[in-house]
Scaffold this motif. Structure first.
Motif, PDB file in Angstrom:
ATOM      1  N   TYR B 421       0.825  -1.218   0.000  1.00 32.33           N
ATOM      2  CA  TYR B 421       0.000   0.000   0.000  1.00 32.33           C
ATOM      3  C   TYR B 421       0.858   1.267   0.000  1.00 32.33           C
ATOM      4  N   PRO B 422       1.931   1.321   0.798  1.00 30.06           N
ATOM      5  CA  PRO B 422       2.774   2.520   0.761  1.00 30.06           C
ATOM      6  C   PRO B 422       3.332   2.801  -0.630  1.00 30.06           C
ATOM      7  N   LYS B 423       3.620   1.723  -1.375  1.00 34.00           N
ATOM      8  CA  LYS B 423       4.127   1.930  -2.736  1.00 34.00           C
ATOM      9  C   LYS B 423       3.009   2.398  -3.658  1.00 34.00           C
ATOM     10  N   PHE B 424       1.806   1.801  -3.510  1.00 34.37           N
ATOM     11  CA  PHE B 424       0.681   2.169  -4.376  1.00 34.37           C
ATOM     12  C   PHE B 424       0.305   3.635  -4.198  1.00 34.37           C
ATOM     13  N   THR B 425       0.273   4.090  -2.928  1.00 37.93           N
ATOM     14  CA  THR B 425      -0.328   5.396  -2.651  1.00 37.93           C
ATOM     15  C   THR B 425       0.655   6.427  -2.128  1.00 37.93           C
ATOM     16  N   GLY B 426       1.802   5.996  -1.649  1.00 37.88           N
ATOM     17  CA  GLY B 426       2.729   6.931  -1.021  1.00 37.88           C
ATOM     18  C   GLY B 426       2.416   7.178   0.442  1.00 37.88           C
ATOM     19  N   ARG B 427       1.391   6.486   0.980  1.00 33.79           N
ATOM     20  CA  ARG B 427       1.040   6.669   2.389  1.00 33.79           C
ATOM     21  C   ARG B 427       0.991   5.323   3.103  1.00 33.79           C
ATOM     22  N   MET B 428       1.218   5.385   4.419  1.00 35.91           N
ATOM     23  CA  MET B 428       1.199   4.157   5.214  1.00 35.91           C
ATOM     24  C   MET B 428      -0.245   3.845   5.639  1.00 35.91           C
ATOM     25  N   LEU B 429      -0.516   2.563   5.855  1.00 33.25           N
ATOM     26  CA  LEU B 429      -1.772   2.173   6.481  1.00 33.25           C
ATOM     27  C   LEU B 429      -1.610   2.247   7.990  1.00 33.25           C
ATOM     28  N   ASN B 430      -2.734   2.397   8.681  1.00 35.80           N
ATOM     29  CA  ASN B 430      -2.687   2.455  10.132  1.00 35.80           C
ATOM     30  C   ASN B 430      -2.425   1.069  10.711  1.00 35.80           C
ATOM     31  N   GLU B 431      -1.343   0.953  11.496  1.00 38.47           N
ATOM     32  CA  GLU B 431      -0.945  -0.354  12.018  1.00 38.47           C
ATOM     33  C   GLU B 431      -1.949  -0.927  13.024  1.00 38.47           C
ATOM     34  N   GLU B 504       0.070   8.436   7.163  1.00 42.33           N
ATOM     35  CA  GLU B 504       1.419   8.971   7.326  1.00 42.33           C
ATOM     36  C   GLU B 504       2.156   8.846   5.986  1.00 42.33           C
ATOM     37  N   ILE B 505       2.900   9.874   5.616  1.00 41.40           N
ATOM     38  CA  ILE B 505       3.636   9.817   4.351  1.00 41.40           C
ATOM     39  C   ILE B 505       4.682   8.703   4.435  1.00 41.40           C
ATOM     40  N   ALA B 506       4.695   7.850   3.402  1.00 44.44           N
ATOM     41  CA  ALA B 506       5.522   6.652   3.496  1.00 44.44           C
ATOM     42  C   ALA B 506       6.975   6.894   3.104  1.00 44.44           C
ATOM     43  N   GLY B 507       7.198   7.785   2.182  1.00 38.06           N
ATOM     44  CA  GLY B 507       8.535   7.871   1.610  1.00 38.06           C
ATOM     45  C   GLY B 507       8.719   6.775   0.583  1.00 38.06           C
ATOM     46  N   ASP B 508       9.875   6.792  -0.091  1.00 40.75           N
ATOM     47  CA  ASP B 508      10.060   5.843  -1.186  1.00 40.75           C
ATOM     48  C   ASP B 508      10.174   4.408  -0.693  1.00 40.75           C
ATOM     49  N   ASN B 509      10.827   4.226   0.459  1.00 36.46           N
ATOM     50  CA  ASN B 509      11.167   2.861   0.857  1.00 36.46           C
ATOM     51  C   ASN B 509      10.992   2.683   2.368  1.00 36.46           C
ATOM     52  N   PRO B 510       9.740   2.657   2.835  1.00 33.88           N
ATOM     53  CA  PRO B 510       9.529   2.617   4.288  1.00 33.88           C
ATOM     54  C   PRO B 510      10.030   1.328   4.924  1.00 33.88           C
ATOM     55  N   TRP B 511      10.123   0.245   4.172  1.00 38.43           N
ATOM     56  CA  TRP B 511      10.528  -1.037   4.774  1.00 38.43           C
ATOM     57  C   TRP B 511      12.035  -1.277   4.629  1.00 38.43           C
ATOM     58  N   ARG B 512      12.759  -0.326   4.092  1.00 38.00           N
ATOM     59  CA  ARG B 512      14.195  -0.520   3.793  1.00 38.00           C
ATOM     60  C   ARG B 512      14.386  -1.805   2.977  1.00 38.00           C
ATOM     61  N   ALA B 513      13.595  -1.933   1.919  1.00 38.18           N
ATOM     62  CA  ALA B 513      13.628  -3.144   1.105  1.00 38.18           C
ATOM     63  C   ALA B 513      14.625  -3.006  -0.035  1.00 38.18           C
ATOM     64  N   LEU B 514      15.011  -4.129  -0.624  1.00 37.03           N
ATOM     65  CA  LEU B 514      16.015  -4.103  -1.677  1.00 37.03           C
ATOM     66  C   LEU B 514      15.457  -4.418  -3.058  1.00 37.03           C
ATOM     67  N   THR B 515      14.214  -4.939  -3.108  1.00 46.51           N
ATOM     68  CA  THR B 515      13.665  -5.285  -4.422  1.00 46.51           C
ATOM     69  C   THR B 515      13.354  -4.003  -5.198  1.00 46.51           C
ATOM     70  N   PRO B 516      13.392  -4.099  -6.548  1.00 49.09           N
ATOM     71  CA  PRO B 516      13.443  -2.873  -7.371  1.00 49.09           C
ATOM     72  C   PRO B 516      12.238  -1.953  -7.240  1.00 49.09           C
ATOM     73  N   GLU B 517      11.046  -2.473  -6.876  1.00 44.35           N
ATOM     74  CA  GLU B 517       9.905  -1.556  -6.843  1.00 44.35           C
ATOM     75  C   GLU B 517      10.070  -0.508  -5.753  1.00 44.35           C
ATOM     76  N   TRP B 518      10.924  -0.768  -4.768  1.00 43.16           N
ATOM     77  CA  TRP B 518      11.133   0.198  -3.690  1.00 43.16           C
ATOM     78  C   TRP B 518      12.226   1.200  -4.028  1.00 43.16           C
ATOM     79  N   LEU B 519      12.919   0.970  -5.147  1.00 45.78           N
ATOM     80  CA  LEU B 519      14.023   1.864  -5.505  1.00 45.78           C
ATOM     81  C   LEU B 519      13.541   2.943  -6.462  1.00 45.78           C
ATOM     82  N   THR B 520      12.311   3.370  -6.279  1.00 44.10           N
ATOM     83  CA  THR B 520      11.772   4.478  -7.061  1.00 44.10           C
ATOM     84  C   THR B 520      10.823   5.231  -6.143  1.00 44.10           C
ATOM     85  N   THR B 521      10.164   6.243  -6.669  1.00 43.84           N
ATOM     86  CA  THR B 521       9.306   7.032  -5.787  1.00 43.84           C
ATOM     87  C   THR B 521       8.033   6.263  -5.441  1.00 43.84           C
ATOM     88  N   SER B 522       7.328   6.718  -4.408  1.00 43.78           N
ATOM     89  CA  SER B 522       6.031   6.145  -4.048  1.00 43.78           C
ATOM     90  C   SER B 522       4.971   7.227  -4.194  1.00 43.78           C
TER      91      SER B 522
END
Lengths: 320, 565
Positions: B421-431, B504-522
């Motif tokens: 979801y953070p990648k789809f929208t740029g925002r975090m879901l409520n935990e 909450e604004i997610a930022g590009d890579n909120p999970w500190r992931a390495l797969t390519p979809e996180w290496l771009t904007t959200s």
């Protein structure tokens, strides 16, 4: 492993103990937790022993895996403020081989065991009994049997005005192939088998006793004798299921099928249609009444209709 | 393919889809358009799928309400059969298959192979736009004369030939359209994974979801045409009174069952293999460890694909199949447990020794493991002919496959929504809402389906509107579970809708992931990357050296105690 190290018990020992406890739990559960209905046929105890083995193995695997998972989630959870990663372990070939081999062995064991059970239930026998092979005398006899059964049910349906031809018998030149369900009896006991015709239709099971020409909505059978059920469907697919017998067989239009079983425990048990057959599928139920042998004879005498020439005829044909 | 940055495209006369003056609309209208952007198509699949999920869920609600009492008193028996047929068809063909394949496949695969879009973007859009009309067709069949199909999602003849014809034919048309969509998607995934990889990216460096989708797509392309052909023959039997499957005309109903299950068993793997792939992406990121046993994971997917094609007749053990066939299919089916088991042990090993974040995505993924292991164990039991003969076509089977497709795949879909979801929208879901949703779903699901095992073992057949009163108690428990599941979708929906604006604004890579979809904007730009696509050769390169000490969480003993720990 810090916790374990602190109390100075070797990890291997702890693992071994947990494993042993797990296996014992599984065996205990399989032995003592009963999820099945009462057993009332000679099949059922055999089935129940297979169930027990599967239940034990299943419990061991499930509790073991879930235990491991929950332990990992608690033990290795990320504490507040932690920012490092876990260990950079990418794999372990011996481990992979181990957890390929163990399930393979378990599955192989279960497969062989269930094959053995299936054979004891008579499942494999039907290959020789009912498949083609005109050179086989047995198959021939069964063919004759099926023929009589199809004729009987056609004449029964004629009275109801239904003239739908039953698949194979519509071809007069060829002997119909009879499909065997499981539980086809041994040759030895076959002679004294009680033979009953079953016609399944929307939404009822009709039982016909060719020897006495009784037509009944309930199945009455004696305990301790093999019953050969010659089944045929009139319209759509039905399935004959008696949970207490652990037996189920689809009754398929165009495929006369023989199912045999030996009831062991007198009583009344439900017969359930288990294949979606239309709106009243849920209401398509009947009862099988298992009698003591004397009571069965009494029931037969009470219900035998007054004899007529045709009845005498159909009474003699099916006897092989 | 050659690599080009977005600026290179401008002079070549092919403007990016979002440029003003292009044919593609901007903003939210994109999602209602014939967009060629794989991310838009992916989200179209996802939202459309969720629409049908709630529809199918409402139908399940009707079923569980009817079964709350032993007599048929809520809807008519005909309607009940229509409802169970629609429930099965909607959930399989309009919810799970399109979402785990179409939605996540389209969104993620181009990122994972380092491409800017799928291999055939127009085919991709066509594949999606076949789904809404097919779904509409299926729903409207309820209102035509005679009502919707009543013969279950399996549509076994002769029942499907004798029930009201119009509804059944519309059902066939709808499934054919959905099958076509599925095949188009499958071809596209195979082409994209094999041919559109960024130069330098080897097959064995791809994220696991690519392998899962490759295997799934092979199954789709091999088996879906068989279903299509079978259903066309069935429609001939209904419309033109041919006799392919009509025993009154010399047809054979068991042939239909063979052909049907030749697709519909692989369909189970079409529904779960992508879920396996998604879990393989989610677990390493939230456990901060590399995916354990990458190579064996790949081989086990391919093993499942091969075995999955030769197990279909285990659905027919009571249909008068010859004994040798029963034996063969028992063994083949049991052996699927081996590659599947490998995957589960590898996931457990991935978690072992990690730094596991117990967030909603992780909780749903772990609940998937629990549910699927349970469903897998009952599955191995069901593969044994003698066992199956007792419980075939009973609630035991209903419970088993709901543990696989709901407890397995649907849990993974929820996990994936929380994860991406953070990648789809740029925002975090409520935990907090997410964990509440998880708790309700997990309890509701198990309450709903666990008792059904007992019901089946003790004599309750499936697809019945009425049953023996002695089964009432556990049916009511099951219905309460279903109600909890329905309620659980409220916190989820609220979370999804509110977080889209207030999250909450997610930022590009909120999970500190390495797969390519996180290496771009959200959310990512059209064509995925500004500039060159990154070359990710170690998608699971997590993990710290063992002698590193986390200053954020370390105690004095850790710092001074030396490496002996």
């Amino acid at each position: 492993m810090i916790v374990l190290a602190a109390v100075a018990i070797p990890t291997a020992l702890v693992t071994l103990l947990i494993g042993m406890a797990l296996v014992l739990t599984g065996l205990w559960v399989g032995e003592n937790v009963s999820l099945l209905p009462q057993d009332a046929s000679s099949n059922a105890p055999v089935y129940d022993s297979l169930f027990q083995v599967l239940f034990s193995i299943g419990t061991i695997l499930f509790v073991g895996i879930v235990g491991l998972l929950v332990f990992s989630l608690i033990r290795f959870r990320r504490r507040p403020g932690e920012s490092l990663d876990g260990a950079a372990i990418e794999g372990n070939l011996p481990l992979e081989i181990l957890w390929t081999a163990i399930p393979a062995v378990v599955v192989l064991f279960v497969g062989i065991y269930s094959y053995d059970i299936y054979e004891r239930m008579g499942g494999m026998a039907s290959l020789n009994h009912h498949d083609l092979g005109p050179q086989s005398e047995l198959a021939h006899r069964h063919g004759g049997h099926g023929d009589a059964m199809v004729m009987a049910s056609i004449s029964a349906s004629d009275s109801g005005g239904d003239t739908t031809p039953a698949g194979p018998s519509s071809d007069p030149g060829s002997r119909p192939r009879v499909w065997g369900g499981i539980g086809v009896p041994d040759q030895a006991v076959e002679a004294e088998a009680v033979s009953v015709d079953l016609t399944a239709m929307q939404f009822a099971f009709i039982f016909h006793y060719p020897d006495t020409n009784i037509i009944s909505g309930e199945l009455h059978v004696p305990a301790g004798r093999t019953v050969e059920l010659h089944m045929e469907a009139r319209d759509v697919i039905h399935a004959f299921w008696v949970p207490q017998f652990r037996l189920k067989q689809d009754v398929i239009p165009g495929q006369p099928t023989v199912l045999s079983f030996t009831a062991t425990r007198p009583g009344s048990y439900p017969i359930v249609c288990a294949e979606l057959c239309g709106p009243y599928h849920g209401g398509m139920r009947s009862t099988v009444v298992v009698h003591e042998p004397d009571a069965y004879e009494a029931w037969l005498r009470q219900n035998t209709p007054t004899a007529s020439p045709t009845v005498a005829n159909s009474g003699t044909t099916p006897t092989a | 393919m050659t690599l080009a940055s977005p600026t290179d495209f401008q002079p070549q006369g092919e403007p990016p889809a979002s440029s003003p003056g292009g044919l593609q609309p901007d903003g939210w209208l994109r999602y209602l358009s014939f967009s060629l952007d794989h991310k838009v198509i992916g989200l179209q699949y996802l939202v459309c799928g969720f629409f049908f999920y709630f529809l199918g869920g409402a139908l399940a609600g009707v079923i569980r309400t009817e079964l709350a009492s032993p007599i048929s008193d809520f809807v008519s028996r005909e309607t009940y059969n229509e409802v169970l047929t629609l429930h099965g068809t909607v959930m399989i063909f309009l919810w799970i298959v399109p979402v785990v394949n179409g939605a996540f496949g389209n969104y993620l695969i181009p990122f994972y192979v380092g491409a800017r879009d799928m291999a055939f973007p127009r085919l991709n859009a066509v594949a999606f736009w076949l789904i809404p009309p097919a779904g509409l067709l299926l729903i409207t069949s309820y209102f035509v004369q005679g009502g919707a199909a009543q013969s279950g999602w399996t549509a076994y003849p002769p029942l499907s030939i004798t029930t009201p014809a119009l509804g059944q034919v519309l059902w066939i048309l709808s499934v054919l359209l959905l099958g076509g969509s599925s095949i188009f998607g499958g071809i596209n995934f195979i082409a994209t994974i094999l041919k559109l990889r960024r130069p330098g990216l080897k097959m064995m460096q791809l994220p696991m979801y690519c392998w899962a989708m490759l295997g799934t797509s092979i199954l789709v392309v091999l088996s879906t045409p068989v279903l299509a052909g079978t259903l066309i023959l069935l429609s001939f039997d209904i419309i033109a009174h041919t006799g392919f499957f009509n025993p009154a005309l010399g047809g054979n109903v068991v042939v239909y069952q063979h052909l049907f299950w030749f697709y519909s068993h692989p369909a189970v793997y079409i529904m779960v293999l992508p879920a396996f792939g998604l879990v393989s992406e989610i677990l390493p990121i939230h456990a901060r460890k590399p995916l354990f046993g990458y190579t064996t994971m790949v081989y086990s997917i391919m093993g499942i694909v091969v075995l999955g094609l030769v197990v279909w007749a285990h659905h027919m053990f009571t249909s008068g199949t010859p004994p040798w066939m029963r034996l063969f299919f028992t063994i083949a089916t049991s052996f699927i447990a081996v590659p599947t088991g490998i995957k589960f042990f590898n996931w457990l090993a991935t978690l072992w020794g990690g730094k596991i974040a117990l967030n909603s995505a992780m909780l749903f993924a772990c609940a998937f493991i629990v549910n699927f292991v349970f469903g897998g164990i009952t599955g191995v039991a069901l593969a044994q002919v003698p066992f199956d003969i007792h419980v075939h076509d009973t609630y035991f089977v209903v419970a088993h496959f709901h543990y696989i497709v709901y407890g397995g795949t649907v849990f993974v879909i929820f996990s994936s929504v929380y994860h991406w979801y953070p990648k789809f929208t740029g925002r975090m879901l409520n935990e907090h809402l997410g964990r509440f949703h998880f708790l309700l779903t997990f309890i509701g699901f198990n309450l709903c389906f666990a008792p059904q095992h007992w019901l089946g073992l003790n004599g309750m057949p499936r697809r019945v509107a009425e049953y023996d009163p002695s089964f009432a108690t556990w049916n009511q428990v099951s219905s309460v579970g279903a109600l909890l599941m329905a309620i659980s979708s409220l916190p989820f929906l609220i979370n999804i809708l509110v977080s889209a604006y207030r999250g909450e604004i997610a930022g590009d890579n909120p999970w500190r992931a390495l797969t390519p979809e996180w290496l771009t904007t959200s959310p990512p730009p059209v064509e995925n990357w500004i500039g060159e696509a990154p070359l990710v050769t170690h998608p699971y390169g997590y993990g710290s050296a063992q002698d590193q000490i986390d200053l954020g969480a370390a105690t004095g003993r850790d710092l001074w105690g030396g490496p002996g720990l």
